[in-house]
Design an enzyme around this catalytic site. Structure first.
Site, mmCIF file in Angstrom:
data_model
loop_
_atom_site.group_PDB
_atom_site.id
_atom_site.type_symbol
_atom_site.label_atom_id
_atom_site.label_comp_id
_atom_site.label_asym_id
_atom_site.label_seq_id
_atom_site.Cartn_x
_atom_site.Cartn_y
_atom_site.Cartn_z
ATOM 1 N N LYS A 111 0.849 -1.199 0.000
ATOM 2 C CA LYS A 111 0.000 0.000 0.000
ATOM 3 C C LYS A 111 0.884 1.248 0.000
ATOM 4 O O LYS A 111 1.714 1.433 0.888
ATOM 5 C CB LYS A 111 -0.910 -0.007 1.231
ATOM 6 C CG LYS A 111 -1.704 1.292 1.437
ATOM 7 C CD LYS A 111 -2.641 1.223 2.645
ATOM 8 C CE LYS A 111 -3.273 2.582 2.953
ATOM 9 N NZ LYS A 111 -4.153 2.549 4.153
ATOM 10 N N LYS A 135 -10.105 12.835 8.320
ATOM 11 C CA LYS A 135 -9.654 12.398 9.647
ATOM 12 C C LYS A 135 -9.607 13.586 10.594
ATOM 13 O O LYS A 135 -9.409 14.717 10.157
ATOM 14 C CB LYS A 135 -8.236 11.804 9.552
ATOM 15 C CG LYS A 135 -8.146 10.456 8.892
ATOM 16 C CD LYS A 135 -6.708 9.957 8.862
ATOM 17 C CE LYS A 135 -6.599 8.586 8.199
ATOM 18 N NZ LYS A 135 -7.298 7.520 8.902
ATOM 19 N N ARG A 141 -7.793 -0.457 0.885
ATOM 20 C CA ARG A 141 -8.357 -1.618 0.194
ATOM 21 C C ARG A 141 -8.752 -1.271 -1.240
ATOM 22 O O ARG A 141 -8.745 -2.124 -2.112
ATOM 23 C CB ARG A 141 -9.534 -2.173 1.013
ATOM 24 C CG ARG A 141 -10.663 -1.209 1.194
ATOM 25 C CD ARG A 141 -11.577 -1.573 2.366
ATOM 26 N NE ARG A 141 -11.028 -1.136 3.664
ATOM 27 C CZ ARG A 141 -11.640 -1.332 4.821
ATOM 28 N NH1 ARG A 141 -12.797 -1.973 4.872
ATOM 29 N NH2 ARG A 141 -11.089 -0.907 5.950
HETATM 30 N N1 BES Z 1 -4.291 4.314 6.985
HETATM 31 C C1 BES Z 1 -5.472 4.109 7.746
HETATM 32 C C2 BES Z 1 -5.273 3.075 8.859
HETATM 33 C C3 BES Z 1 -4.446 3.527 10.026
HETATM 34 C C4 BES Z 1 -4.957 4.414 10.958
HETATM 35 C C5 BES Z 1 -3.189 3.031 10.199
HETATM 36 C C6 BES Z 1 -4.187 4.794 12.026
HETATM 37 C C7 BES Z 1 -2.421 3.390 11.280
HETATM 38 C C8 BES Z 1 -2.916 4.287 12.203
HETATM 39 C C9 BES Z 1 -6.595 3.607 6.850
HETATM 40 O O1 BES Z 1 -6.607 4.117 5.574
HETATM 41 C C10 BES Z 1 -7.870 4.024 7.502
HETATM 42 O O2 BES Z 1 -8.112 5.200 7.577
HETATM 43 N N2 BES Z 1 -8.657 3.064 7.943
HETATM 44 C C11 BES Z 1 -9.876 3.343 8.594
HETATM 45 C C12 BES Z 1 -10.904 2.362 8.086
HETATM 46 C C13 BES Z 1 -12.302 2.674 8.514
HETATM 47 C C14 BES Z 1 -12.770 3.943 7.840
HETATM 48 C C15 BES Z 1 -13.191 1.519 8.130
HETATM 49 C C16 BES Z 1 -9.655 3.184 10.097
HETATM 50 O O3 BES Z 1 -8.899 2.296 10.490
HETATM 51 O O4 BES Z 1 -10.207 3.983 10.841
HETATM 52 ZN ZN ZN Z 2 -4.796 4.716 4.821
HETATM 53 MN MN MN Z 3 -7.628 5.951 5.435
#
Ligand code: BES
Ligand code: ZN
Ligand code: MN
Length: 503
Positions: free
Chosen positions: A274, A286, A360
């Site tokens: 990724k 975020k 994903r």
């Molecule tokens: N890159 C993030 C995941 C992440 C968050 C990795 C914090 C390390 C620290 C990913 O793209 C993401 O934002 N995932 C979301 C998914 C959710 C929206 C279903 C998450 O984990 O909140």
């Molecule tokens: Zn991400």
């Molecule tokens: Mn994300």
């Protein structure tokens, strides 16, 4: 830094050259029981009992991780002895060995010592061999000396005093230890690349920068690099990947790196990383706190580049292909909106319920692209879910696979490399959470088991080959005062490939 291996039998008095050879320091271990053995015994004899005296006086009690320099010793070629406490002998396993080694490097790096003779790899570590000890010591030293100063206006240029380490090993371990030293240096070089890429800010480490890094790797290590731009990605109909890059002004890149160490016909291992060079969340923005750390959202991509560098330097006899879909995830008037439906390269439609579940969306198209290589196995590596950190913390990476044999190989490699992973479930029952009223599937599955449903999403695109997924959200970097990329899971991946190459 120069590392070399020399056979030495301390029971024969250290075979002359080890005792008389010039160096700035010889490192020996002392167990809590305080009976000297091996290198400590031989050196103690040669220097007139000074080790026994400090032990008797209570200045070195053998407690794990304690260190004591004996300066200005005479009777051996080295001018100093560094004693390191090893704890209880019957509890001396890999953790105690690692603690001792770290204490040694910290003590030595605080001095002007340039040349070291290191005897600890000959100690009996539970379930481990001397070549493991050499590798662990080199990796620990390289970890202690890693600095990221590229972005400072006046980088610290004080040169490191330490230049050369000679490891003593038993004669029978000489050959495997030499191989371990060579592989450890290659691995550390790969990890350094992964760490540098992770630590670089998002305004420097862009998709274009990752592509340039891949091309440079190809030049330096005789790999083949292909980089596809926006037009070519469109031609491949990667509608899901393209939906993530839509809000960004940085052009997306699709990187394919080939390492051919095996026969042209041998099926390759494909690593998919990724490469979100910054994840704002997109329209599903975020919260601001700690958002800077989303520059690390390309650590999967960084680990693919670092692993390929390590594999090339090791010259492993197998074929490996790295695939990196890379772009930014930004909000804008152009960005994909919650509820938008996109069409993947595989033809499945996806309802984007949350634009922050973007990893994903770029990986699924890369996983479909991987089919053309008829891979022996595909492993994707991604900072995919915050939920994985909730489940496993910062110690284990999350491992997902329906293939028990492949999962077993990866877990074995993770243990061997000291880069732990823990297997999480992937049962079909979880797929229900990805149902969409408007498309073939949704890109989120709600809060329960968030890292499992993310893996379930990917699994829908991986049915034509053995596949495993590593969620490195908790392990790719450290937060807080020691903020920085770890270089994980390059050790795990490299070990997996070493094992495959020698199978
Ligand atoms: N890159 C993030 C995941 C992440 C968050 C990795 C914090 C390390 C620290 C990913 O793209 C993401 O934002 N995932 C979301 C998914 C959710 C929206 C279903 C998450 O984990 O909140
Ligand atoms: Zn991400
Ligand atoms: Mn994300």
């Amino acid at each position: 830094m120069d590392f070399s291996i020399k056979a030495c039998d301390w029971s024969k008095g250290g075979e002359g050259s080890f005792l008389t050879g010039k160096s700035d320091c010889v490192v020996v271990g002392v167990f809590e029981a305080q009976t000297l053995s091996g290198a400590a015994f031989a050196i103690d004899n040669a220097i007139g009992g000074a080790i026994a005296r400090v032990v008797k006086a209570g200045d070195m009690d053998g407690k794990a991780g304690s260190t004591l320099f004996l300066p200005e010793v005479t009777g051996i070629g080295a001018s100093r002895v560094l004693l390191v406490g090893l704890g209880k002998q019957d509890a001396f396993g890999q953790k105690a060995y690692g603690d001792a080694v770290r204490a040694v490097w910290r003590a030595i790096l605080g001095t002007r010592i340039a040349q070291v003779t290191f005897s600890l790899a000959q100690l009996p570590v539970k379930e481990r061999t001397s070549d493991w000890g050499v590798r662990a010591a080199i990796l620990a030293l390289r970890n202690e000396t890693y600095r990221f100063t590229q972005m400072k206006s006046k980088p610290d240029v004080t040169p490191r005093a330490l230049k050369r380490v000679v490891f003593s090993v038993d004669a029978a371990d000489d050959k495997p230890a030499k191989l371990a030293a060579k592989q450890a240096v290659a691995l550390a070089n790969g990890m350094d690349l992964t760490r540098d890429l992770g630590n670089l800010p998002g305004n420097v480490c862009t998709p274009t920068y990752l592509a340039a890094t891949a091309k440079k790797l190809a030049r330096d290590w005789k790999l083949k690099a292909e980089v596809l731009g926006q037009r070519q990605i469109e031609a491949l109909k990667m509608g899901s990947f393209l939906s993530v890059t839509k809000g960004s002004v940085e052009p997306p890149q699709f990187i394919v790196l080939h390492y051919q160490g095996g026969s042209a016909k041998a099926a390759p291992i494909v690593l998919v990383g990724k490469g979100i060079t910054f994840d704002t969340g997109g329209i599903s923005l975020k919260p601001g706190e700690g958002m800077d750390e989303m520059k690390y959202d390309m650590c999967g991509a960084g680990s693919v580049l670092g692993t390929l560098r390590a594999v090339a330097e090791m010259g492993l006899k197998l074929n490996v292909i790295g695939i990196i879909p890379t772009c930014e995830n930004m909000p804008s008037g152009n960005a994909t909106k919650p509820g938008d439906v996109v069409t993947t390269m595989a033809g499945l439609t996806v309802e984007v319920l949350n634009t922050d579940a973007e990893g994903r969306l770029i990986l699924c198209d890369a996983l479909t692209y991987a089919e053309r290589f008829k891979p022996a196995a595909v492993i994707d590596i991604a900072t995919l879910t915050g939920a994985c950190i909730i489940a496993l913390g910062h110690h284990n990476s999350g491992l997902f696979s329906k293939d028990d044999a492949l999962a077993g190989e990866l877990l074995d490699a993770s243990r061997e490399a000291g880069d732990p992973a823990w297997r999480l479930p992937l049962d079909d029952e979880y797929q229900d959470q990805l149902k969409s009223n408007f498309a073939d599937l949704a890109n989120i599955g709600g809060r329960p088991a968030g890292s499992v449903t993310a893996a379930c999403f990917l699994s829908r695109f991986t049915e034509s080959y053995p596949w495993a997924h590593l969620d490195i959200a908790g392990t790719a970097w450290k937060s807080g005062a020691a903020k920085g990329a770890t270089g994980r899971p390059v050790p795990l991946l490299a070990q997996f490939l070493i094992d495959r190459a020698s199978a």
